[in-house]
Design an enzyme around this catalytic site. Structure first.
Site, short mmCIF file in Angstrom:
data_model
loop_
_atom_site.label_atom_id
_atom_site.label_comp_id
_atom_site.label_asym_id
_atom_site.label_seq_id
_atom_site.Cartn_x
_atom_site.Cartn_y
_atom_site.Cartn_z
N TYR A 145 -5.20 18.10 -10.11
CA TYR A 145 -5.70 16.91 -9.43
C TYR A 145 -6.71 16.18 -10.29
O TYR A 145 -6.60 14.96 -10.52
CB TYR A 145 -6.34 17.31 -8.10
CG TYR A 145 -6.89 16.15 -7.30
CD1 TYR A 145 -6.03 15.33 -6.57
CD2 TYR A 145 -8.26 15.87 -7.28
CE1 TYR A 145 -6.53 14.25 -5.84
CE2 TYR A 145 -8.76 14.81 -6.55
CZ TYR A 145 -7.89 14.00 -5.83
OH TYR A 145 -8.40 12.94 -5.11
N THR A 191 -9.38 13.64 4.80
CA THR A 191 -8.02 13.21 5.09
C THR A 191 -7.14 14.40 5.48
O THR A 191 -7.58 15.55 5.47
CB THR A 191 -7.40 12.55 3.84
OG1 THR A 191 -7.38 13.53 2.78
CG2 THR A 191 -8.22 11.35 3.40
N ASP A 251 9.48 7.28 -2.44
CA ASP A 251 8.91 8.39 -3.20
C ASP A 251 8.34 7.78 -4.48
O ASP A 251 9.10 7.42 -5.38
CB ASP A 251 9.98 9.43 -3.53
CG ASP A 251 9.45 10.61 -4.36
OD1 ASP A 251 8.26 10.57 -4.75
OD2 ASP A 251 10.24 11.54 -4.63
N ARG A 266 4.47 -0.57 -13.36
CA ARG A 266 5.50 -1.04 -14.28
C ARG A 266 6.54 -1.88 -13.55
O ARG A 266 6.94 -2.97 -14.01
CB ARG A 266 6.18 0.14 -14.97
CG ARG A 266 7.30 -0.24 -15.94
CD ARG A 266 7.97 1.00 -16.52
NE ARG A 266 9.03 0.65 -17.48
CZ ARG A 266 10.27 0.34 -17.12
NH1 ARG A 266 10.62 0.35 -15.83
NH2 ARG A 266 11.17 0.02 -18.03
N LYS A 322 -6.22 12.49 -12.12
CA LYS A 322 -7.09 11.38 -11.73
C LYS A 322 -7.87 10.84 -12.93
O LYS A 322 -8.11 9.64 -13.05
CB LYS A 322 -8.05 11.80 -10.62
CG LYS A 322 -7.38 12.01 -9.27
CD LYS A 322 -6.70 10.76 -8.75
CE LYS A 322 -6.14 10.94 -7.35
NZ LYS A 322 -5.50 9.71 -6.81
N VAL A 338 0.85 -1.19 0.00
CA VAL A 338 0.00 0.00 0.00
C VAL A 338 0.89 1.24 0.00
O VAL A 338 1.72 1.43 0.90
CB VAL A 338 -0.91 0.03 1.24
CG1 VAL A 338 -1.84 1.25 1.17
CG2 VAL A 338 -1.73 -1.25 1.36
N ASN A 366 -2.13 4.36 -3.55
CA ASN A 366 -3.00 5.31 -2.86
C ASN A 366 -2.36 6.69 -2.70
O ASN A 366 -3.08 7.68 -2.52
CB ASN A 366 -3.36 4.75 -1.48
CG ASN A 366 -4.02 5.77 -0.59
OD1 ASN A 366 -5.14 6.18 -0.81
ND2 ASN A 366 -3.28 6.22 0.43
#
Length: 290
Positions: free
Chosen positions: A180, A217, A89, A146, A184, A34, A113
């Site tokens: 953003y 968040t 990173d 990848r 996305k 994750v 995520n």
């Protein structure tokens, strides 16, 4: 597809996707990686997989002190789950490659995520800040996918799951969130390509894009996020975590290569499986007028 089905049905974990009930043991014996696992949604995703029986959870993010806190939390919830902390990173190729090289196995499930967001009108935007969001939100999942596929090929591993955490901002216009939203949207299309290419290649890895719901968040709580948006963030991060566990199971195969909203009713959605497949629904398309 019934419009009501694609409206938010839940804001928190419900029995069908509960990792301690209906999905108990769904991740048994699996290794799960994750990214962005130090805060918010990433923490809940890692915890839910541990609760669902994952044997190993690999936590990746830049801030390792946050990952250590996540590790401690998992130790209390699922003491038999091995937890690996990996400072990473995701937008840096060398860092991502070092992450996979440091592992003694190839994970079964990948959840990309990690994300970045900044509210600034295009005319007043800082080009470096704007592009950094694209780097994290699309280059990051690309590099993770990848490198994962290369590692699996080298190990002769077949099968696997990639869950890319997307957003309903991919198809909505929020002034100030151009980087953003654009990244996305690109992530959704990338996920579809990834799934189709893996099916063609025969490697067995399937991919899906998941909107985690509207979660307040650490990133969404920042001062630059409009208050109008913050008021909409009423969903619990555990809903995203439990839905991610569901999307890692074979019964969700019909949703691969598609966009899925964690607030939808997954059990009800299964009732439309044939229609989703036959009409190739839940994908980004431009629908014209005849």
């Amino acid at each position: 597809m019934a419009f009501a089905l694609l409206k938010p049905a839940y804001h928190d974990v419900y029995p069908f996707v509960d990792p301690t009930k209906n999905l108990k043991g769904a991740a048994a014996g699996k290794s799960v990686l994750v990214t962005g696992a130090g805060t918010g949604i990433g923490v809940s995703i890692a915890e839910c997989f541990a609760l669902a029986g994952a044997s190993t959870v690999i936590l990746a993010a830049r801030r390792t002190e946050k990952l250590e806190a996540t590790k401690a939390g998992i130790a209390e919830l699922a003491p038999n789950c091995k937890v690996i902390v990996a400072g990473t990173d995701v937008a840096n190729r060398e860092s991502v490659e070092k992450l996979f090289e440091s592992l003694d196995h190839v994970p079964d499930v990948i959840v990309s995520n990690a994300a970045a967001s900044r509210d600034e009108p295009i005319i007043d935007s800082n080009p470096d800040v704007w592009w950094n969001q694209v780097d994290v939100n699309i280059r990051g999942p690309y590099l993770i996918a990848r490198t994962y596929l290369h590692a699996a090929r080298a190990a002769g591993k077949k099968g696997g799951r990639i869950i890319n955490v997307s957003s309903n901002g991919a198809w909505r216009v929020y002034p100030g969130l151009s980087a953003y939203s654009a990244s996305k949207s690109g992530l959704d299309t990338f996920t579809e390509h990834l799934d189709v290419e893996c099916v063609k290649d025969g490697c067995g890895v399937r991919s899906v894009a998941m909107h985690p719901g509207g979660v307040l968040t650490e990133m969404a709580s920042a001062p630059h996020v409009p208050e109008a948006i913050k008021k909409l963030l009423i969903d619990k991060p555990a809903l995203a975590g439990s839905t991610a566990v569901y999307l890692s199971t074979e019964r969700s195969d019909f949703l691969m290569g598609r966009f899925v909203n964690a607030t939808w009713d997954m059990e009800a959605l299964e009732g439309f499986k044939e229609r989703v497949l036959e009409e190739d629904l839940l994908k980004t398309r431009v629908i014209g007028v005849a």
